[in-house]
Each structure stands twice: as C-alpha cells, then as structure tokens.
Design an enzyme around this catalytic site. Structure first.
Site, short mmCIF file in Angstrom:
data_model
loop_
_atom_site.label_atom_id
_atom_site.label_comp_id
_atom_site.label_asym_id
_atom_site.label_seq_id
_atom_site.Cartn_x
_atom_site.Cartn_y
_atom_site.Cartn_z
N GLN A 89 0.84 -1.20 0.00
CA GLN A 89 0.00 0.00 0.00
C GLN A 89 0.88 1.25 0.00
OE1 GLN A 89 -3.47 -0.63 3.03
NE2 GLN A 89 -1.80 -1.96 3.65
N HIS A 107 -1.56 1.24 -4.30
CA HIS A 107 -1.99 2.63 -4.11
C HIS A 107 -1.15 3.61 -4.92
CE1 HIS A 107 -4.07 1.64 0.02
NE2 HIS A 107 -4.75 1.21 -1.03
N CYS A 115 -0.33 11.36 -16.70
CA CYS A 115 -0.74 12.49 -17.55
C CYS A 115 -2.24 12.42 -17.83
CB CYS A 115 0.04 12.47 -18.87
SG CYS A 115 -0.47 13.82 -19.95
N GLY A 174 2.89 -4.50 8.99
CA GLY A 174 2.88 -3.05 9.22
C GLY A 174 1.70 -2.31 8.63
N LEU A 201 3.66 -3.82 14.77
CA LEU A 201 4.17 -3.28 16.03
C LEU A 201 3.14 -3.44 17.15
CD1 LEU A 201 6.64 -1.80 17.17
CD2 LEU A 201 5.53 0.35 16.56
N1 APR Z 1 7.09 -2.20 12.52
C1 APR Z 1 5.90 -2.81 12.28
N2 APR Z 1 4.72 -2.17 12.31
C2 APR Z 1 4.74 -0.85 12.56
C3 APR Z 1 5.93 -0.14 12.82
C4 APR Z 1 7.15 -0.88 12.78
N3 APR Z 1 8.33 -0.30 13.02
N4 APR Z 1 5.61 1.16 13.04
C5 APR Z 1 4.27 1.26 12.94
N5 APR Z 1 3.74 0.04 12.65
C6 APR Z 1 2.33 -0.32 12.45
C7 APR Z 1 1.36 0.50 13.29
O1 APR Z 1 1.18 -0.13 14.54
C8 APR Z 1 0.11 0.47 12.43
O2 APR Z 1 -0.70 -0.66 12.73
O3 APR Z 1 2.03 -0.02 11.11
C9 APR Z 1 0.65 0.32 11.01
C10 APR Z 1 0.54 1.57 10.14
O4 APR Z 1 -0.80 1.88 9.96
P1 APR Z 1 -1.28 3.12 9.07
O5 APR Z 1 -0.53 4.34 9.45
O6 APR Z 1 -2.75 3.15 9.14
O7 APR Z 1 -0.78 2.72 7.59
P2 APR Z 1 -1.43 1.72 6.52
O8 APR Z 1 -2.13 0.60 7.18
O9 APR Z 1 -0.36 1.42 5.53
O10 APR Z 1 -2.49 2.68 5.83
C11 APR Z 1 -3.24 2.19 4.74
O11 APR Z 1 -4.16 4.36 4.42
O12 APR Z 1 -4.36 6.65 4.02
C12 APR Z 1 -3.94 5.49 3.62
O13 APR Z 1 -3.36 5.24 1.40
C13 APR Z 1 -2.82 5.29 2.68
O14 APR Z 1 -1.80 3.22 2.01
C14 APR Z 1 -2.29 3.94 3.12
C15 APR Z 1 -3.51 3.29 3.75
#
Ligand code: APR
Length: 233
Positions: A89, A107, A115, A174, A201
C-alpha cells in the site's frame, strides 16, 4: 507445504526508514486532512496544494533508505522458487530499493506521474507543482501524482484477488487494517485456505482475523520470518 505466498505491506514496514505512517500520534493524517490532499475532489479544488503535499513526500524519498525489513523481503523474493506476490500500500520506492521485484503498488507510486492529457504514466523524481510537460505527449500542466486517492480504484485488483485465491500463506506487515480493500485481503485468503500471519508493532484493527499475530518492529520480525521461510525450503 507452503508454496504460494502473498505478502501485504503497509506504512509500518517503512516507519523505521523514517517515512511517517498515516495513523497514530505522529501520523501523516494527524497533520493533514485526507479530504484536503488525498481525494480527486481536493485535486480539482486546489491542485497546487495537493501537488505541494506530494512534491514534499517525493523529495523525501532521496533522504530515506530501505531498512532490514525491505531488504529481507528482497532476499525472500530472490530465493523463493515458487509463486510470490508482494502487494504494497506504500507509495515510497523502498521495496524496489530493497531488492523486491515481484511487487505491486496497489496505491500508486510517488516516483511516477500520470498524464491527464494522454493517460501515460512516466517515471518522475522532481516536483509537479510548476506544471511541467508530460514526457510522453509534451502537454504542460497535465501531470498528477500517480497515487490512488480515496474514492479511486486501487491498481492490480484482479492480479491480487487471483493470487489471494491461490495462496497457501498470506502475511500482512505493518498495516493498521483500516483501509479497504487491503484490510479485507485476510478474509479472502483465509476463506481460500491460506494460513494468515500478521507482523505488526501493535495489535491492528484486524488482528483477530489472522491465525497468528507477531508483535514487534518490522526490522526484527521480517528478517526472522524470512529466515524461517527459507530454512523450510
Ligand atoms: N514495525 C511494524 N509495524 C509498525 C511499525 C514498525 N516499526 N511502526 C508502525 N507500525 C504499524 C502500526 O502499529 C500500524 O498498525 O504499522 C501500522 C501503520 O498503519 P497506518 O498508518 O494506518 O498505515 P497503513 O495501514 O499502511 O495505511 C493504509 O491508508 O491513508 C492510507 O493510502 C494510505 O496506504 C495507506 C492506507
């Protein structure tokens, strides 16, 4: 025996490289509203603001480097002799720089421009705010970030669905499990008979849907997991 693997990654895999995640205390969506910078409506209303937001994130790519989690997934990709699909993502390029090849950016990508005049997607490293010309058709001012915004269709869904339906193992790394369709991949894979493992995490919104959740930083969990996979070959 595990042969066919689908791996889904989210912002947590890049967090230790210094790329901010979206949710949580220092998350990107704490400082910006999704509706202001990450929807087609926001781009129609104020393209300069949206371009500046992605220009800043694109510029950051030159300052970050893959961490042990990206590098371990690159190692898995090179060594795994059966089907493997890494679906990310993330819009950064750290999986590529960590050596992953069987990779799908569902994503979109910061390092690509789309373009609106000719529909071409071109590799792009610089800013877009000044309205540069499209490398393919030369029309100025029509390039937008090649990013899937809220309300738009993620890339590669047919490929991803087909891989999930065949998978023996699904691993989510993650990701907070708050954004669909990615958050539903575990259900598809599980229904199709895959073992489902989460590496994160903290417990995510969807931890309960996995057979196994391992908690910790991706830089530790992912290399250990890849070692396990490769030693079972
Ligand atoms: N190792 C493992 N996991 C981690 C770490 C780490 N060092 N640091 C943070 N995390 C975990 C957090 O606990 C959380 O559950 O990664 C996750 C990140 O979550 P989000 O910030 O919500 O990111 P994501 O799930 O990729 O978001 C999905 O939302 O807005 C959008 O398009 C954007 O692709 C993105 C989508």
């Amino acid at each position: 025996m595990v042969r066919r693997i689908v791996i889904l990654t989210g912002a947590g895999v890049s967090a230790e490289s210094g790329v901010p995640t979206f949710r949580g205390p220092d998350g990107l969506w704490e400082g910006e509203r999704v509706e202001d910078v990450a929807t087609p409506e926001a781009f129609a209303r104020d393209p300069a603001r949206v371009q500046r937001f992605y220009d800043a994130r694109r510029a950051r790519l030159a300052e970050v480097a893959p961490n042990p989690a990206h590098i371990a997934l690159g190692r898995l990709d090179r060594a795994w002799p059966h089907d493997l699909l890494i679906v990310t993502q993330n819009v950064d390029d750290l999986h590529e720089r960590g050596g992953a090849v069987r990779l799908l950016h569902m994503h979109g990508e910061l390092a690509s421009a789309w373009c609106l005049a000719c529909d071409a997607r071109s590799p792009w490293r610089g800013p877009l705010a000044a309205g540069p010309a499209c490398p393919a058709c030369r029309t100025p001012g029509q390039l937008r970030p090649d990013i899937v915004w809220f309300g738009e269709m993620p890339y590669g869904m047919e490929t991803i669905d087909a891989a999930l339906m065949r998978a023996d193992l699904f691993v989510a790394i993650g990701t907070s499990g708050q954004v669909y369709p990615a958050a539903g991949f575990v259900d598809l894979a599980r229904h199709a008979g895959a073992r489902c493992v989460e590496l994160n995490l903290d417990p995510s919104m969807i931890s309960g849907r996995f057979h196994e959740s391992r908690l910790g930083p991706a830089s530790k969990l992912v290399p250990a997991f890849v070692d396990e996979m490769l030693s079972a070959l």
